[in-house]
Write a protein that holds these residues in place. Structure first.
Motif, PDB file in Angstrom:
ATOM      1  N   THR A 116       0.849  -1.192   0.000  1.00  0.00           N
ATOM      2  CA  THR A 116       0.000   0.000   0.000  1.00  0.00           C
ATOM      3  C   THR A 116       0.879   1.233   0.000  1.00  0.00           C
ATOM      4  O   THR A 116       1.855   1.312   0.753  1.00  0.00           O
ATOM      5  CB  THR A 116      -0.915   0.022   1.233  1.00  0.00           C
ATOM      6  OG1 THR A 116      -1.741  -1.149   1.218  1.00  0.00           O
ATOM      7  CG2 THR A 116      -1.796   1.262   1.239  1.00  0.00           C
ATOM      8  N   LEU A 117       0.548   2.193  -0.859  1.00  0.00           N
ATOM      9  CA  LEU A 117       1.273   3.463  -0.936  1.00  0.00           C
ATOM     10  C   LEU A 117       0.354   4.556  -0.425  1.00  0.00           C
ATOM     11  O   LEU A 117      -0.512   5.055  -1.140  1.00  0.00           O
ATOM     12  CB  LEU A 117       1.697   3.754  -2.384  1.00  0.00           C
ATOM     13  CG  LEU A 117       2.635   2.719  -3.021  1.00  0.00           C
ATOM     14  CD1 LEU A 117       2.857   3.037  -4.497  1.00  0.00           C
ATOM     15  CD2 LEU A 117       3.959   2.681  -2.302  1.00  0.00           C
ATOM     16  N   THR A 151       6.020  -0.761   2.765  1.00  0.00           N
ATOM     17  CA  THR A 151       6.709  -2.033   3.000  1.00  0.00           C
ATOM     18  C   THR A 151       6.318  -3.062   1.942  1.00  0.00           C
ATOM     19  O   THR A 151       5.161  -3.144   1.547  1.00  0.00           O
ATOM     20  CB  THR A 151       6.377  -2.549   4.411  1.00  0.00           C
ATOM     21  OG1 THR A 151       6.785  -1.572   5.366  1.00  0.00           O
ATOM     22  CG2 THR A 151       7.093  -3.856   4.703  1.00  0.00           C
ATOM     23  N   ASP A 152       7.295  -3.831   1.496  1.00  0.00           N
ATOM     24  CA  ASP A 152       7.160  -4.923   0.517  1.00  0.00           C
ATOM     25  C   ASP A 152       7.038  -4.449  -0.926  1.00  0.00           C
ATOM     26  O   ASP A 152       6.927  -5.285  -1.830  1.00  0.00           O
ATOM     27  CB  ASP A 152       5.946  -5.820   0.830  1.00  0.00           C
ATOM     28  CG  ASP A 152       6.103  -6.647   2.085  1.00  0.00           C
ATOM     29  OD1 ASP A 152       7.134  -6.511   2.767  1.00  0.00           O
ATOM     30  OD2 ASP A 152       5.181  -7.434   2.402  1.00  0.00           O
ATOM     31  N   THR A 153       7.090  -3.148  -1.185  1.00  0.00           N
ATOM     32  CA  THR A 153       6.768  -2.647  -2.523  1.00  0.00           C
ATOM     33  C   THR A 153       7.643  -3.213  -3.614  1.00  0.00           C
ATOM     34  O   THR A 153       7.152  -3.565  -4.693  1.00  0.00           O
ATOM     35  CB  THR A 153       6.878  -1.110  -2.555  1.00  0.00           C
ATOM     36  OG1 THR A 153       6.206  -0.574  -1.437  1.00  0.00           O
ATOM     37  CG2 THR A 153       6.293  -0.543  -3.824  1.00  0.00           C
ATOM     38  N   VAL A 161      -2.515   2.503  -4.405  1.00  0.00           N
ATOM     39  CA  VAL A 161      -2.019   3.865  -4.208  1.00  0.00           C
ATOM     40  C   VAL A 161      -3.177   4.761  -3.780  1.00  0.00           C
ATOM     41  O   VAL A 161      -4.220   4.804  -4.452  1.00  0.00           O
ATOM     42  CB  VAL A 161      -1.387   4.420  -5.507  1.00  0.00           C
ATOM     43  CG1 VAL A 161      -0.888   5.844  -5.288  1.00  0.00           C
ATOM     44  CG2 VAL A 161      -0.251   3.519  -5.970  1.00  0.00           C
ATOM     45  N   VAL A 162      -3.004   5.464  -2.668  1.00  0.00           N
ATOM     46  CA  VAL A 162      -4.004   6.435  -2.218  1.00  0.00           C
ATOM     47  C   VAL A 162      -3.609   7.794  -2.781  1.00  0.00           C
ATOM     48  O   VAL A 162      -2.479   8.264  -2.571  1.00  0.00           O
ATOM     49  CB  VAL A 162      -4.084   6.485  -0.685  1.00  0.00           C
ATOM     50  CG1 VAL A 162      -5.137   7.499  -0.237  1.00  0.00           C
ATOM     51  CG2 VAL A 162      -4.411   5.101  -0.131  1.00  0.00           C
ATOM     52  N   ALA A 163      -4.539   8.416  -3.520  1.00  0.00           N
ATOM     53  CA  ALA A 163      -4.230   9.657  -4.229  1.00  0.00           C
ATOM     54  C   ALA A 163      -5.402  10.623  -4.153  1.00  0.00           C
ATOM     55  O   ALA A 163      -6.557  10.224  -3.946  1.00  0.00           O
ATOM     56  CB  ALA A 163      -3.895   9.365  -5.691  1.00  0.00           C
ATOM     57  N   ARG A 164      -5.082  11.880  -4.322  1.00  0.00           N
ATOM     58  CA  ARG A 164      -6.105  12.925  -4.387  1.00  0.00           C
ATOM     59  C   ARG A 164      -6.612  13.019  -5.828  1.00  0.00           C
ATOM     60  O   ARG A 164      -5.820  12.984  -6.778  1.00  0.00           O
ATOM     61  CB  ARG A 164      -5.487  14.267  -3.972  1.00  0.00           C
ATOM     62  CG  ARG A 164      -6.478  15.434  -3.938  1.00  0.00           C
ATOM     63  CD  ARG A 164      -5.731  16.737  -3.692  1.00  0.00           C
ATOM     64  NE  ARG A 164      -5.090  16.741  -2.374  1.00  0.00           N
ATOM     65  CZ  ARG A 164      -5.691  17.118  -1.253  1.00  0.00           C
ATOM     66  NH1 ARG A 164      -6.955  17.512  -1.286  1.00  0.00           N
ATOM     67  NH2 ARG A 164      -5.041  17.113  -0.111  1.00  0.00           N
ATOM     68  N   ALA A 165      -7.930  13.134  -5.988  1.00  0.00           N
ATOM     69  CA  ALA A 165      -8.500  13.317  -7.321  1.00  0.00           C
ATOM     70  C   ALA A 165      -8.135  14.719  -7.827  1.00  0.00           C
ATOM     71  O   ALA A 165      -8.448  15.712  -7.167  1.00  0.00           O
ATOM     72  CB  ALA A 165     -10.009  13.134  -7.297  1.00  0.00           C
ATOM     73  N   GLU A 166      -7.468  14.805  -8.957  1.00  0.00           N
ATOM     74  CA  GLU A 166      -6.973  16.092  -9.432  1.00  0.00           C
ATOM     75  C   GLU A 166      -8.098  17.070  -9.743  1.00  0.00           C
ATOM     76  O   GLU A 166      -7.945  18.283  -9.594  1.00  0.00           O
ATOM     77  CB  GLU A 166      -6.102  15.885 -10.687  1.00  0.00           C
ATOM     78  CG  GLU A 166      -5.260  17.084 -11.051  1.00  0.00           C
ATOM     79  CD  GLU A 166      -4.251  16.757 -12.126  1.00  0.00           C
ATOM     80  OE1 GLU A 166      -4.582  16.951 -13.318  1.00  0.00           O
ATOM     81  OE2 GLU A 166      -3.135  16.313 -11.787  1.00  0.00           O
ATOM     82  N   VAL A 203       8.878   5.582  -2.644  1.00  0.00           N
ATOM     83  CA  VAL A 203       8.432   5.234  -3.988  1.00  0.00           C
ATOM     84  C   VAL A 203       7.918   6.483  -4.698  1.00  0.00           C
ATOM     85  O   VAL A 203       7.184   7.287  -4.098  1.00  0.00           O
ATOM     86  CB  VAL A 203       7.313   4.172  -3.932  1.00  0.00           C
ATOM     87  CG1 VAL A 203       6.878   3.769  -5.335  1.00  0.00           C
ATOM     88  CG2 VAL A 203       7.776   2.952  -3.144  1.00  0.00           C
ATOM     89  N   SER A 204       8.303   6.648  -5.945  1.00  0.00           N
ATOM     90  CA  SER A 204       7.794   7.773  -6.739  1.00  0.00           C
ATOM     91  C   SER A 204       6.931   7.251  -7.882  1.00  0.00           C
ATOM     92  O   SER A 204       7.147   6.152  -8.404  1.00  0.00           O
ATOM     93  CB  SER A 204       8.939   8.624  -7.285  1.00  0.00           C
ATOM     94  OG  SER A 204       9.817   7.851  -8.079  1.00  0.00           O
ATOM     95  N   LEU A 205       5.936   8.065  -8.247  1.00  0.00           N
ATOM     96  CA  LEU A 205       5.052   7.755  -9.369  1.00  0.00           C
ATOM     97  C   LEU A 205       5.105   8.931 -10.348  1.00  0.00           C
ATOM     98  O   LEU A 205       4.806  10.063  -9.967  1.00  0.00           O
ATOM     99  CB  LEU A 205       3.621   7.534  -8.887  1.00  0.00           C
ATOM    100  CG  LEU A 205       3.429   6.429  -7.848  1.00  0.00           C
ATOM    101  CD1 LEU A 205       3.182   7.030  -6.475  1.00  0.00           C
ATOM    102  CD2 LEU A 205       2.289   5.499  -8.232  1.00  0.00           C
ATOM    103  N   LYS A 206       5.489   8.653 -11.571  1.00  0.00           N
ATOM    104  CA  LYS A 206       5.616   9.695 -12.598  1.00  0.00           C
ATOM    105  C   LYS A 206       4.825   9.280 -13.824  1.00  0.00           C
ATOM    106  O   LYS A 206       5.232   8.399 -14.572  1.00  0.00           O
ATOM    107  CB  LYS A 206       7.088   9.928 -12.938  1.00  0.00           C
ATOM    108  CG  LYS A 206       7.912  10.437 -11.760  1.00  0.00           C
ATOM    109  CD  LYS A 206       9.379  10.642 -12.123  1.00  0.00           C
ATOM    110  CE  LYS A 206      10.165  11.145 -10.923  1.00  0.00           C
ATOM    111  NZ  LYS A 206      11.619  11.307 -11.245  1.00  0.00           N
ATOM    112  N   ASN A 207       3.675   9.924 -13.988  1.00  0.00           N
ATOM    113  CA  ASN A 207       2.798   9.641 -15.127  1.00  0.00           C
ATOM    114  C   ASN A 207       2.498   8.144 -15.260  1.00  0.00           C
ATOM    115  O   ASN A 207       2.579   7.569 -16.343  1.00  0.00           O
ATOM    116  CB  ASN A 207       3.399  10.193 -16.424  1.00  0.00           C
ATOM    117  CG  ASN A 207       3.496  11.697 -16.408  1.00  0.00           C
ATOM    118  OD1 ASN A 207       2.586  12.390 -15.954  1.00  0.00           O
ATOM    119  ND2 ASN A 207       4.617  12.228 -16.899  1.00  0.00           N
TER     120      ASN A 207
END
Length: 386
Positions: A116-117, A151-153, A161-166, A203-207
């Motif tokens: 989980t991120l 952890t474990d990624t 991934v938990v994210a804000r709706a843009e 961890v980074s997420l890019k596009n």
């Protein structure tokens, strides 16, 4: 109550693979994936996943017993093996049927891991302040952001991934992202002070592009809150396992240590401290099992997903984690004192246990965060007070 076959199998695994391997497991070396493969070969991986997906479908109550046995040998191994329950719980309750069946069935058949991120550096425990975004573009979601602790990624099959709706600052999503999705990058592994046989990453997420159907149903923060119930109870159970190990180390030490010409085991002060430990361990176990039964009472309902959303954070999960973190620290700290100077060296396993048990009061909401949750949700509303 006699241990079940699953608990006995875990006890055997712990004796065979963990006890006596403390130095290697505490070395911050490469992840001991062969160790976890042997756990899977014993038929134990992902033991909580439902039978309809090929798993054993064990209850959280049984999971408490399993995790306590694993943590008796090594809390890092226990954490690595059970923390996917946070991810799979959200998928099991809130993914659409085709996605849920594919993810969970593949996870079980492949003896895989999930991660989980959620957390971010700036947001800390205030997850409403996360800045990772999910943008809808046709039939896809595009994710961008930086996640601090997961952890474990690196060896997971998939993440949530938990994210804000843009397009909606007040909206949050929980989105399934395969580990091999282009743009999902593990930046580093954190050098933690304990639980060193586990691995927690930035961890980074890019596009990162995934199908829009990968979004789980409901508000992402609420889904995370539901998922944390199970993992917080099992974190508490690691504190229980660590405390049991500390007690037994003290008893073994007392057989050979002489004080004033007599074995330490016959010393009244030593006996009093061990009696106190036993009382604390007993209450820790009862608290973990009570919280697990509360969880299972909902999980077995036909409308479990909806009821979890209505309930949100379980009070007993919060109190179990706080109590076991604080009490486990007291037990192991007392054990380290009982070893004298040896307890402050790496020659004694008790030093490792002291570093390991500290995590219970830190991860998935530090004690101050959980105190505030208990206060605002279960003290201020008069009807919910104990």
């Amino acid at each position: 109550m006699k241990p079940s076959d699953h608990v006995r199998a875990v006890q055997a695994f712990t004796r065979r693979e963990l006890i006596g391997q403390e130095a290697a497991l505490d070395a911050l070396a490469a992840m001991p994936l062969p160790l976890y493969a042997r756990f899977a070969e014993a038929g134990l991986a992902n033991w909580w996943v439902g039978q309809e997906y090929g798993g054993a479908g064990l209850s959280l109550e049984e999971s408490v017993r399993i995790v306590a046995e694993l943590a008796y040998g090594d809390a890092g191994a226990a954490f690595t093996l059970f923390i996917p329950i946070l991810t799979t719980s959200m998928v099991a309750w809130y993914a659409e049927d085709p996605l849920r069946k594919t993810l969970l069935s593949d996870l079980v058949s492949g003896h895989g891991f999930a991660a989980t991120l959620g957390s971010e550096h700036e947001a800390g425990s205030e997850l409403a302040r996360i800045t990772t975004t999910a943008r809808r573009e046709g039939d896809e979601l595009i994710l961008n952001g930086l996640k601090a602790f997961s952890t474990d990624t690196d060896f997971a099959r998939f993440t949530v991934v938990v994210a804000r709706a843009e397009d909606d600052p007040a909206g949050y999503l929980a989105v399934v992202v395969p580990r091999d999705a282009p743009g999902l990058t593990v930046d580093k592994r954190w050098e933690v002070i304990g639980l060193r046989s586990s691995a927690t990453y930035q961890v980074s997420l890019k596009n990162v592009r995934v199908p829009a159907a990968n979004a789980l149903r409901g508000n992402g923060l609420r889904l995370l809150e539901v998922g944390l119930n199970a993992s917080r109870v099992l974190i508490a159970a690691t504190g229980l396992g660590i405390a049991r190990r500390a007690r037994d180390l003290c008893l073994d030490y007392a057989k050979t240590k002489q004080v004033k010409g007599a074995p330490l085991a016959g010393n009244a002060v030593f006996a009093a401290k061990l009696g106190q430990m036993e009382m604390q361990i007993d209450v820790m176990a009862n608290q973990c099992l009570t919280a697990a039964r509360d969880y299972d009472a909902i999980a077995t309902r036909p409308d479990a997903g909806e009821e979890f959303l209505r309930t949100g954070t379980l009070k007993s999960a919060l109190t179990a984690k706080m109590f076991c973190g604080q009490t486990g620290w007291q037990v192991v700290s007392t054990a380290s004192e009982m070893f004298g100077g040896l307890g402050y060296t790496n020659e004694s396993i008790v030093g490792k246990l002291l570093r390991d048990v500290r995590y219970v009061s830190i991860v998935e909401g530090g004690d101050d965060v959980l105190r505030d949750l208990v206060f605002t949700r279960y003290v201020v509303p008069v009807s919910k007070r104990s």
